[in-house]
Design a protein around this motif. Structure first.
Motif, PDB file in Angstrom:
ATOM      1  N   VAL A  70     -10.079   7.165  -8.162  1.00 52.92           N
ATOM      2  CA  VAL A  70      -9.265   7.830  -7.134  1.00 52.92           C
ATOM      3  C   VAL A  70      -9.827   7.544  -5.745  1.00 52.92           C
ATOM      4  N   LYS A  71     -11.139   7.623  -5.613  1.00 51.35           N
ATOM      5  CA  LYS A  71     -11.784   7.378  -4.314  1.00 51.35           C
ATOM      6  C   LYS A  71     -11.492   5.961  -3.821  1.00 51.35           C
ATOM      7  N   ARG A  72     -11.628   4.966  -4.712  1.00 48.83           N
ATOM      8  CA  ARG A  72     -11.343   3.575  -4.322  1.00 48.83           C
ATOM      9  C   ARG A  72      -9.869   3.391  -3.969  1.00 48.83           C
ATOM     10  N   ALA A  73      -8.972   3.976  -4.768  1.00 45.61           N
ATOM     11  CA  ALA A  73      -7.533   3.832  -4.523  1.00 45.61           C
ATOM     12  C   ALA A  73      -7.141   4.464  -3.190  1.00 45.61           C
ATOM     13  N   ARG A  74      -7.675   5.633  -2.894  1.00 44.42           N
ATOM     14  CA  ARG A  74      -7.367   6.298  -1.623  1.00 44.42           C
ATOM     15  C   ARG A  74      -7.895   5.491  -0.452  1.00 44.42           C
ATOM     16  N   ALA A  75      -9.094   4.945  -0.572  1.00 43.24           N
ATOM     17  CA  ALA A  75      -9.670   4.148   0.515  1.00 43.24           C
ATOM     18  C   ALA A  75      -8.825   2.901   0.784  1.00 43.24           C
ATOM     19  N   LYS A  76      -8.394   2.239  -0.274  1.00 43.56           N
ATOM     20  CA  LYS A  76      -7.565   1.037  -0.114  1.00 43.56           C
ATOM     21  C   LYS A  76      -6.211   1.383   0.502  1.00 43.56           C
ATOM     22  N   THR A  77      -5.600   2.451   0.026  1.00 40.47           N
ATOM     23  CA  THR A  77      -4.295   2.866   0.545  1.00 40.47           C
ATOM     24  C   THR A  77      -4.398   3.258   2.015  1.00 40.47           C
ATOM     25  N   THR A  78      -5.421   4.012   2.357  1.00 37.26           N
ATOM     26  CA  THR A  78      -5.623   4.439   3.743  1.00 37.26           C
ATOM     27  C   THR A  78      -5.858   3.241   4.649  1.00 37.26           C
ATOM     28  N   ALA A  79      -6.669   2.291   4.203  1.00 38.57           N
ATOM     29  CA  ALA A  79      -6.927   1.091   5.006  1.00 38.57           C
ATOM     30  C   ALA A  79      -5.627   0.344   5.295  1.00 38.57           C
ATOM     31  N   CYS A  80      -4.757   0.264   4.313  1.00 39.28           N
ATOM     32  CA  CYS A  80      -3.481  -0.430   4.508  1.00 39.28           C
ATOM     33  C   CYS A  80      -2.593   0.308   5.514  1.00 39.28           C
ATOM     34  N   LEU A  81      -2.545   1.621   5.411  1.00 38.36           N
ATOM     35  CA  LEU A  81      -1.717   2.397   6.334  1.00 38.36           C
ATOM     36  C   LEU A  81      -2.251   2.341   7.765  1.00 38.36           C
ATOM     37  N   VAL A  82      -3.551   2.469   7.921  1.00 37.09           N
ATOM     38  CA  VAL A  82      -4.161   2.516   9.249  1.00 37.09           C
ATOM     39  C   VAL A  82      -4.197   1.132   9.900  1.00 37.09           C
ATOM     40  N   GLU A  83      -4.507   0.102   9.122  1.00 36.46           N
ATOM     41  CA  GLU A  83      -4.703  -1.234   9.672  1.00 36.46           C
ATOM     42  C   GLU A  83      -3.496  -2.156   9.513  1.00 36.46           C
ATOM     43  N   GLY A  84      -2.403  -1.654   8.952  1.00 41.57           N
ATOM     44  CA  GLY A  84      -1.187  -2.458   8.817  1.00 41.57           C
ATOM     45  C   GLY A  84      -1.300  -3.602   7.841  1.00 41.57           C
ATOM     46  N   LYS A  85      -2.040  -3.397   6.756  1.00 38.86           N
ATOM     47  CA  LYS A  85      -2.188  -4.430   5.731  1.00 38.86           C
ATOM     48  C   LYS A  85      -1.169  -4.200   4.614  1.00 38.86           C
ATOM     49  N   ALA A  86      -0.979  -5.219   3.790  1.00 36.04           N
ATOM     50  CA  ALA A  86      -0.097  -5.102   2.636  1.00 36.04           C
ATOM     51  C   ALA A  86      -0.918  -4.636   1.432  1.00 36.04           C
ATOM     52  N   LEU A  87      -0.373  -3.703   0.677  1.00 36.43           N
ATOM     53  CA  LEU A  87      -1.010  -3.217  -0.543  1.00 36.43           C
ATOM     54  C   LEU A  87      -0.333  -3.918  -1.714  1.00 36.43           C
ATOM     55  N   VAL A  88      -1.089  -4.747  -2.417  1.00 39.19           N
ATOM     56  CA  VAL A  88      -0.548  -5.534  -3.524  1.00 39.19           C
ATOM     57  C   VAL A  88      -1.050  -4.932  -4.825  1.00 39.19           C
ATOM     58  N   PHE A  89      -0.143  -4.687  -5.757  1.00 36.29           N
ATOM     59  CA  PHE A  89      -0.508  -4.090  -7.033  1.00 36.29           C
ATOM     60  C   PHE A  89      -0.875  -5.179  -8.029  1.00 36.29           C
ATOM     61  N   GLU A  90      -2.004  -4.976  -8.691  1.00 39.94           N
ATOM     62  CA  GLU A  90      -2.476  -5.904  -9.704  1.00 39.94           C
ATOM     63  C   GLU A  90      -1.403  -6.034 -10.787  1.00 39.94           C
ATOM     64  N   SER A  91      -1.186  -7.232 -11.266  1.00 42.64           N
ATOM     65  CA  SER A  91      -0.196  -7.418 -12.339  1.00 42.64           C
ATOM     66  C   SER A  91      -0.860  -7.235 -13.692  1.00 42.64           C
ATOM     67  N   GLU A  92      -0.037  -6.944 -14.694  1.00 45.04           N
ATOM     68  CA  GLU A  92      -0.558  -6.782 -16.044  1.00 45.04           C
ATOM     69  C   GLU A  92      -1.040  -8.121 -16.569  1.00 45.04           C
ATOM     70  N   GLU A  93      -2.072  -8.059 -17.380  1.00 46.44           N
ATOM     71  CA  GLU A  93      -2.627  -9.301 -17.946  1.00 46.44           C
ATOM     72  C   GLU A  93      -1.923  -9.689 -19.199  1.00 46.44           C
TER      73      GLU A  93
END
Length: 93
Positions: A70-93
């Protein structure tokens, strides 16, 4: 050598493969990849409102592992919102 990653139960999948700012092509954006296990942990805790212990049981992981996801997911999501990055979801293997 690190310990092998335990399999995690993932029930909810993203409805799309990425989330990005409007009017900017994906090719022009910096991307951040979020793992399906991170997405699932955040979905269970933040979207469905589960307690971390209950969500950990659903995913088949320890409570501490779920908290780390949860901590990693929130940090990544927040970085994308604040810095205008794209959040790409890992695909299934």
């Amino acid at each position: 050598m690190p310990r092998p990653k335990m399999p995690r139960r993932i029930c909810g999948k993203p409805h799309t493969n990425c989330f990005k700012p409007n009017a900017i092509p994906l090719s022009e954006l910096e991307t951040v990849t979020i793992g399906l296990d991170e997405f699932e942990a955040m979905r269970l805790v933040d979207h469905q409102g589960m307690q971390q212990l209950q969500a950990a049981e659903v995913m088949g992981v320890s409570r501490q592992t779920l908290a780390n996801l949860v901590k990693r997911a929130r940090a990544k999501t927040t970085a994308c919102l604040v810095e205008g990055k794209a959040l790409v979801f890992e695909s299934e293997e």
